[in-house]
Design a protein around this motif. Sequence first.
Motif, PDB file in Angstrom:
ATOM      1  N   PRO A 306      45.236 -49.122  59.816  1.00  0.00           N
ATOM      2  CA  PRO A 306      44.664 -49.234  58.464  1.00  0.00           C
ATOM      3  C   PRO A 306      43.478 -48.318  58.237  1.00  0.00           C
ATOM      4  O   PRO A 306      43.192 -47.931  57.112  1.00  0.00           O
ATOM      5  CB  PRO A 306      44.256 -50.724  58.397  1.00  0.00           C
ATOM      6  CG  PRO A 306      44.167 -51.181  59.798  1.00  0.00           C
ATOM      7  CD  PRO A 306      45.161 -50.377  60.572  1.00  0.00           C
ATOM      8  N   ARG A 307      42.773 -47.930  59.339  1.00  0.00           N
ATOM      9  CA  ARG A 307      41.654 -47.018  59.165  1.00  0.00           C
ATOM     10  C   ARG A 307      42.112 -45.659  58.657  1.00  0.00           C
ATOM     11  O   ARG A 307      41.451 -45.016  57.846  1.00  0.00           O
ATOM     12  CB  ARG A 307      40.902 -46.867  60.496  1.00  0.00           C
ATOM     13  CG  ARG A 307      40.175 -48.150  60.922  1.00  0.00           C
ATOM     14  CD  ARG A 307      39.585 -48.008  62.298  1.00  0.00           C
ATOM     15  NE  ARG A 307      40.638 -47.809  63.298  1.00  0.00           N
ATOM     16  CZ  ARG A 307      40.418 -47.647  64.602  1.00  0.00           C
ATOM     17  NH1 ARG A 307      39.172 -47.661  65.060  1.00  0.00           N
ATOM     18  NH2 ARG A 307      41.408 -47.473  65.440  1.00  0.00           N
ATOM     19  N   LEU A 309      44.827 -45.241  56.904  1.00  0.00           N
ATOM     20  CA  LEU A 309      45.268 -45.434  55.527  1.00  0.00           C
ATOM     21  C   LEU A 309      44.084 -45.428  54.563  1.00  0.00           C
ATOM     22  O   LEU A 309      44.199 -44.982  53.422  1.00  0.00           O
ATOM     23  CB  LEU A 309      46.025 -46.759  55.409  1.00  0.00           C
ATOM     24  CG  LEU A 309      47.365 -46.845  56.161  1.00  0.00           C
ATOM     25  CD1 LEU A 309      47.929 -48.247  56.052  1.00  0.00           C
ATOM     26  CD2 LEU A 309      48.355 -45.839  55.592  1.00  0.00           C
ATOM     27  N   LEU A 310      42.949 -45.898  55.057  1.00  0.00           N
ATOM     28  CA  LEU A 310      41.778 -45.980  54.186  1.00  0.00           C
ATOM     29  C   LEU A 310      40.955 -44.698  54.179  1.00  0.00           C
ATOM     30  O   LEU A 310      40.124 -44.506  53.282  1.00  0.00           O
ATOM     31  CB  LEU A 310      40.888 -47.149  54.626  1.00  0.00           C
ATOM     32  CG  LEU A 310      41.480 -48.550  54.452  1.00  0.00           C
ATOM     33  CD1 LEU A 310      40.533 -49.584  55.038  1.00  0.00           C
ATOM     34  CD2 LEU A 310      41.735 -48.833  52.988  1.00  0.00           C
ATOM     35  N   PRO A 313      41.691 -42.289  50.988  1.00  0.00           N
ATOM     36  CA  PRO A 313      41.087 -42.839  49.765  1.00  0.00           C
ATOM     37  C   PRO A 313      39.563 -42.872  49.817  1.00  0.00           C
ATOM     38  O   PRO A 313      38.895 -42.649  48.803  1.00  0.00           O
ATOM     39  CB  PRO A 313      41.664 -44.260  49.685  1.00  0.00           C
ATOM     40  CG  PRO A 313      42.945 -44.187  50.449  1.00  0.00           C
ATOM     41  CD  PRO A 313      42.688 -43.210  51.549  1.00  0.00           C
ATOM     42  N   GLN A 314      38.997 -43.168  51.009  1.00  0.00           N
ATOM     43  CA  GLN A 314      37.544 -43.177  51.118  1.00  0.00           C
ATOM     44  C   GLN A 314      36.965 -41.779  50.888  1.00  0.00           C
ATOM     45  O   GLN A 314      35.928 -41.616  50.239  1.00  0.00           O
ATOM     46  CB  GLN A 314      37.126 -43.697  52.501  1.00  0.00           C
ATOM     47  CG  GLN A 314      37.296 -45.204  52.645  1.00  0.00           C
ATOM     48  CD  GLN A 314      36.909 -45.681  54.024  1.00  0.00           C
ATOM     49  OE1 GLN A 314      36.790 -44.893  54.964  1.00  0.00           O
ATOM     50  NE2 GLN A 314      36.732 -46.991  54.162  1.00  0.00           N
TER      51      GLN A 314
END
Length: 457
Positions: A306-307, A309-310, A313-314
């Motif tokens: 998930p890191r 995946l984020l 966007p971050q």
Amino acid sequence: MSDPNERVLGVHELSVELKRNIEALTVGLWVEGEVGRLQRHPSGHVYFRLKDEERDAVIDCALFRREAMRYGKLLEEGARVQLRGRASLYAPQGRLQWIADAVRASGQGALLLELAKLREKLTAEGLFAIERKRPLPTDPRVVGVVTSRSGAVLHDILTVSRRRGPVRIVLAPAQVQGEGAAQSLLVALDRLERLAELDVIIVGRGGGSQEDLSVFNDERVVRRIAACRVPVVSAIGHEVDVTLSDFAADVRAATPSQAAELIVPDAAERRRRLSALVRHMGRAARSVVERAALDLARCERRMGDPRLLLAEPQQALDELRERMRVRQRAQLVRERRSLLELQNRLMATHPRVVVLGSRARLLPLETRLGAAMSRAVALRKGQLATQARALDALSPLAILGRGYALAFDSSGAAVRDASLLRPGDPIELRVARGSLDVRVENVRTDVALGAAFEHEP
């Protein structure tokens, strides 16, 4: 080893053999008893039980459609009848039954007819309607019992109740058969209903003949049971016995013991069910958690880290934040510049600034106005002096100052012609300083004007 000469029958063959023999032995016989558990089937057949209340014997009976159309009206719950027919064996269940082909009333026909009429009347009033039936309390604390003090009914109820769980049994003893039984039952029900904490009532008695149970077909007793403020369980007679009180009660029990079982919850069974529910809940909870864990693992595999995946966007969010800060800063600068311009414009139009500017413009105008006013005043003074001198030259008073006089007649009119006067007329002479009242002595009209001016000093 079995004997080869022995005859071994199958179950079906045995049923056929028994049926043939039983029918041959009983065809055309009459049997008498009391009707119970009457069921009228949609096919037109009638099924019921015929019982011997004295010897506690019961046989299943059937009246098929053709015979039921002729004799069916004679069959009523609790009616005592005589049936002609034959015994037969119902092979699928191996059950003995009586196949009737004729029916006739026996013994108590008139009494049962009255009972049937009463049942129809109370049914029409809705006294037996399903909608009036109330559910039994799930956790009763006080159970009222209406029965004989000396019978086995109370003993059976107490035995079952003590075995199943804690409950308070309140007995209202009553006479359950014979003369005065109806009034005794009514009094017992009234006494129980005065007990505020009462939860449910059991009305019971042991088995007996239709005559023994007749008090529970009494209209007063039936109506009183239906009017009770708490649910009523009827436990009257044996399973095959049916009275009108059974229809009026909220629940019918086959025996007093069953009535107690219906009312008093089994504490041990409750504990067992609670334990089973707890175990089932635990298994269900574990199953839910395990399924959720599997779903979570499957989702993690599909999603990946998930890191990661984020991260994108971050990063996009950081860029948007930076762009927003730049735009905010530029917007702030523009707004400040615009604010400064507006403040300058506002200061330029401030009342104090406007007044000071007006005063600065007004001072030269005041000086010029003063000079102009001075010049105008001097000019006007010069003009006024000139006009005053001219006016003074023309003034009669100035003329009088030079020695002249003005003559006025008695009417106050100026004398312009001496011929208008007569000697003796009074006249007023106005000189430079004062006036004189004189009287005309002589009028001369020949005096020349030039001669008068010659004598002017």
